[in-house]
Design a protein around this motif. Sequence first.
Motif, PDB file in Angstrom:
ATOM      1  N   LEU A 187       0.810  -1.220   0.000  1.00 23.29           N
ATOM      2  CA  LEU A 187       0.000   0.000   0.000  1.00 23.29           C
ATOM      3  C   LEU A 187       0.843   1.269   0.000  1.00 23.29           C
ATOM      4  N   GLY A 188       2.152   1.123   0.183  1.00 23.94           N
ATOM      5  CA  GLY A 188       3.010   2.294   0.302  1.00 23.94           C
ATOM      6  C   GLY A 188       2.779   3.023   1.608  1.00 23.94           C
ATOM      7  N   ASP A 189       2.471   2.265   2.642  1.00 25.20           N
ATOM      8  CA  ASP A 189       2.137   2.829   3.954  1.00 25.20           C
ATOM      9  C   ASP A 189       3.339   2.742   4.890  1.00 25.20           C
ATOM     10  N   GLU A 190       3.326   3.564   5.926  1.00 26.74           N
ATOM     11  CA  GLU A 190       4.390   3.550   6.932  1.00 26.74           C
ATOM     12  C   GLU A 190       3.783   3.429   8.321  1.00 26.74           C
ATOM     13  N   ALA A 191       4.384   2.575   9.136  1.00 23.39           N
ATOM     14  CA  ALA A 191       3.872   2.361  10.489  1.00 23.39           C
ATOM     15  C   ALA A 191       3.960   3.631  11.328  1.00 23.39           C
ATOM     16  N   THR A 192       4.971   4.465  11.076  1.00 23.80           N
ATOM     17  CA  THR A 192       5.158   5.672  11.890  1.00 23.80           C
ATOM     18  C   THR A 192       4.220   6.805  11.490  1.00 23.80           C
ATOM     19  N   THR A 225      -1.337   0.732  13.860  1.00 19.47           N
ATOM     20  CA  THR A 225      -1.064  -0.233  14.922  1.00 19.47           C
ATOM     21  C   THR A 225      -1.537   0.349  16.247  1.00 19.47           C
ATOM     22  N   ILE A 226      -2.351  -0.407  16.949  1.00 19.77           N
ATOM     23  CA  ILE A 226      -2.805  -0.014  18.284  1.00 19.77           C
ATOM     24  C   ILE A 226      -2.032  -0.871  19.280  1.00 19.77           C
ATOM     25  N   PRO A 227      -1.042  -0.307  19.964  1.00 15.85           N
ATOM     26  CA  PRO A 227      -0.175  -1.104  20.827  1.00 15.85           C
ATOM     27  C   PRO A 227      -0.939  -2.010  21.784  1.00 15.85           C
ATOM     28  N   LYS A 228      -0.528  -3.263  21.817  1.00 13.40           N
ATOM     29  CA  LYS A 228      -1.068  -4.306  22.697  1.00 13.40           C
ATOM     30  C   LYS A 228      -2.537  -4.643  22.415  1.00 13.40           C
TER      31      LYS A 228
END
Length: 381
Positions: free
Chosen positions: A87-92, A99-102
């Motif tokens: 998708l050309g996406d970045e986690a940051t 991303t929802i931690p935990k």
Amino acid sequence: MSSGTLQTAAAECFLLGGMKVNPVLGEVEGPDGQVRVEPKVMQLLICLCAASGAVVSRQQIEAELWGKDFIADDAVARLVSKLRKALGDEATAPRFIQTIPKRGYRIVAPVEVVPSPGEPGRGPARQFALVSALFAIAAITLGVMAVSVERGEPTQDLASYYYQRQTPEDMAQSAALFRNAVDQDPSNLSARVGLSSALVQSVLLAGADNERGLTASLQDMRHQDPRKRQTLEEALVQAEIALTLRSDEANAHKAKALALSALGRVDEAAQAYEDAVALNPKHWVAMLNLGELRQLQGDDAGCATLFERAFLVMQQTEVNDPEILARWGAPVAAHVANYYLLNGENKKAEDWFQSALRYRPLYDQASKGLELARSEKIASS
């Protein structure tokens, strides 16, 4: 491929934040062009999109994509990474997947269904139902082509084991073992059925990960490749020999139907599946395969009817095998529910979503569908 098949494929496309997603072809298209993704990555994308922005936990993803199969601890994280790359996406700085931690992951970009030409959109219900149905079909397709052989012969047991692994290498080994069993006993009907099915699957699995299966094979015109066509023709011969050994064997008719399907002779294949079901009205695998063909022919109503029949049979024949009902029965019930939801029959949709949840209580697609069916029923009352 028929125009009906093309229309069906077009109806299954959707937009994700400006990116066009084609689950049937395993493609994501954006400003930089098309990107092919492997089946598990596409299943992950559909799973996340079907949650309508809600957080999907790692455990939910594992259950939907792998069921009870053993997987590595980082399998989900690796799939998410592959999906972000496509998708050309970045986690940051996520534009698509956050991303929802935990807790898990969620889609943050808008999702829209691409309607067929001349077909008006039908609001959120249509959007959810189509995306959810895609995931159900993807899950079903993994299991409906399984070969059935008699137990007790070590060679055939091993051949069946390799067959179930569904990789090109294992399928070649399966075909070799079934062929050995046929050579040892030309009258071995179940070995011929197994050999026929393994030969067909060797062609269906011939593409890359995202180019496998009946639909991909027909789109790639593999049956026109001389060597692959020769393999498929041999598979058809093996099935026909099995039928000469016993004309009332449903699995032999099913093997013939599978070979005809891969050869592009869809109408003949449908008839062979109908023959299998007529001989064994409890053959839910053949019903699902026939349903898949009906959908390829653009007959969504016929597909839903067959899936409904298959599910009811599963409830009777697999009552002592909750794993089958959870892994295959629940997606089948959800597909039927989605069909009714799309056609405004909310009470039936509600009942079928509840059936799916009875066998897979944490099935997020069915939970969302049930909520939607109930809300639409209240709104229309």
